[in-house]
Write an enzyme that holds these catalytic residues in place. Structure first.
Site, PDB file in Angstrom:
ATOM      1  N   PHE A  40       0.847  -1.179   0.000  1.00  0.00           N
ATOM      2  CA  PHE A  40       0.000   0.000   0.000  1.00  0.00           C
ATOM      3  C   PHE A  40       0.893   1.244   0.000  1.00  0.00           C
ATOM      4  CE2 PHE A  40      -2.715   2.996   2.563  1.00  0.00           C
ATOM      5  CZ  PHE A  40      -3.767   3.084   1.661  1.00  0.00           C
TER       6      PHE A  40
ATOM      7  N   ASN B  46      -2.253   0.183  10.620  1.00  0.00           N
ATOM      8  CA  ASN B  46      -3.106   0.777   9.591  1.00  0.00           C
ATOM      9  C   ASN B  46      -3.661  -0.404   8.802  1.00  0.00           C
ATOM     10  OD1 ASN B  46      -4.336   2.306   7.620  1.00  0.00           O
ATOM     11  ND2 ASN B  46      -2.448   2.765   6.521  1.00  0.00           N
ATOM     12  N   PRO B  47      -4.652  -1.100   9.394  1.00  0.00           N
ATOM     13  CA  PRO B  47      -5.123  -2.352   8.788  1.00  0.00           C
ATOM     14  C   PRO B  47      -6.120  -2.105   7.665  1.00  0.00           C
ATOM     15  CG  PRO B  47      -6.439  -1.866  10.711  1.00  0.00           C
ATOM     16  CD  PRO B  47      -5.425  -0.745  10.593  1.00  0.00           C
TER      17      PRO B  47
END
Length: 302
Positions: A96, A204-205
């Site tokens: 990400f 930050n799942p």
């Protein structure tokens, strides 16, 4: 042979429908050109104003990169890196792309655990970064706070961990990289961890519900890793739940949690944390004014 001003016009005309916000389009243009020419923004502006020529080989490379952008590929993947806390991080489609909101989350941790203020300066601090991706959170924390005793960077994707390993080497920091799937139980606590330690859990799942997919820019949906973004509509808190159960089962001492969250369901997250026994729950808005971060404390086995 093309020129700088010609490429600038072609770039604008090609992408203005995809990126209607002029400032964003300008930013992408300078990220690409400063990368290709290995210079700063001012140099590019001068070359545009002078209508300098671009060698045909380089111009061809620029056009190929422009075509990638036209296909919605994010500029960070096109050039192969991004910046986080002013530091360069390697990225590709396996991780990400770090966002400014996550920088704010890291800033919060650093503010809270300033040795002069946090009241724990005599206790060892361990950090667990759950869903580390590029490793930007772990590496930044280690760089800024080398006194943090151990930093465990965890991810369920080995290819993401390979990128994190490259970034750790790039910044010359030592962190422990662990292949862990929290949906399947989490990580066993290393025996060397002191039971009186202060623990920092940061994550930050995935938290975007599938029904919210239509709200995202196409370049996010098409290129960024699906498993790092989405959760089922029926179980949007699944990762927060798994992490919280792991904390209660595995950790002792004082546990600080820092989560990035979905702004649409922040009240549900607060309610869940209260039911789990977390205290001093605080929610913060990000730079856009959205509720995107939460911090809480858990006193384990006390």
């Amino acid at each position: 042979m093309g020129s700088f001003n010609k490429f600038y016009r072609v770039f604008q005309n090609t992408l203005q429908d995809l990126y209607p916000e002029p400032k964003e389009l300008e930013s992408i243009f300078f990220l690409l050109t400063t990368h290709i020419f290995q210079c700063d923004k001012t140099t590019i502006l001068l070359r545009i104003s002078r209508k300098e020529k671009i060698h045909f080989v380089t111009y061809d490379k620029l056009i190929k990169k422009l075509w990638e952008l036209k296909k919605n590929r994010p500029i960070q993947y096109v050039i192969g890196y991004t910046y986080f806390f002013g530091m360069k991080f390697i990225v590709n489609e396996k991780v990400f792309i770090p966002r400014p909101e996550t920088e704010e989350l890291v800033s919060w941790i650093l503010q809270d655990h300033n040795n002069k203020k946090d009241g724990h300066h005599n206790k060892p601090i361990q950090v667990f970064d759950i869903g580390t991706g590029s490793g930007c959170i772990s590496i930044t924390l280690k760089k800024k706070k080398p006194e943090f005793l151990h930093i465990y960077a965890m991810d369920s994707d080995q290819e993401a961990l390979d990128i994190a390993k490259k970034n750790a080497k790039l910044h010359n920091v030592k962190i422990s990289l662990k292949n862990v799937d929290f949906l399947k139980g989490g990580m066993d606590i290393p025996t060397k961890i002191n039971k009186n330690s202060v623990h920092i859990i940061v994550s930050n799942p995935p938290y975007i519900r599938l029904s919210e997919k239509k709200l995202l820019h196409p370049n996010i949906v098409q290129y960024e890793p699906y498993q790092a973004l989405f959760v089922p509509d029926k179980t949007p808190l699944i990762f927060y739940q798994k992490i919280s159960f792991w904390i209660k089962k595995r950790l002792t001492g004082i546990v600080y949690i820092y989560f990035e969250i979905n702004q649409f369901i922040y009240l549900d997250i607060i309610d869940f944390l209260k039911k789990m026994g977390f205290l001093n729950i605080e929610i913060r808005r990000d730079f856009q004014g959205l509720f995107r971060m939460v911090r809480a404390i858990y006193y384990a086995n006390k």
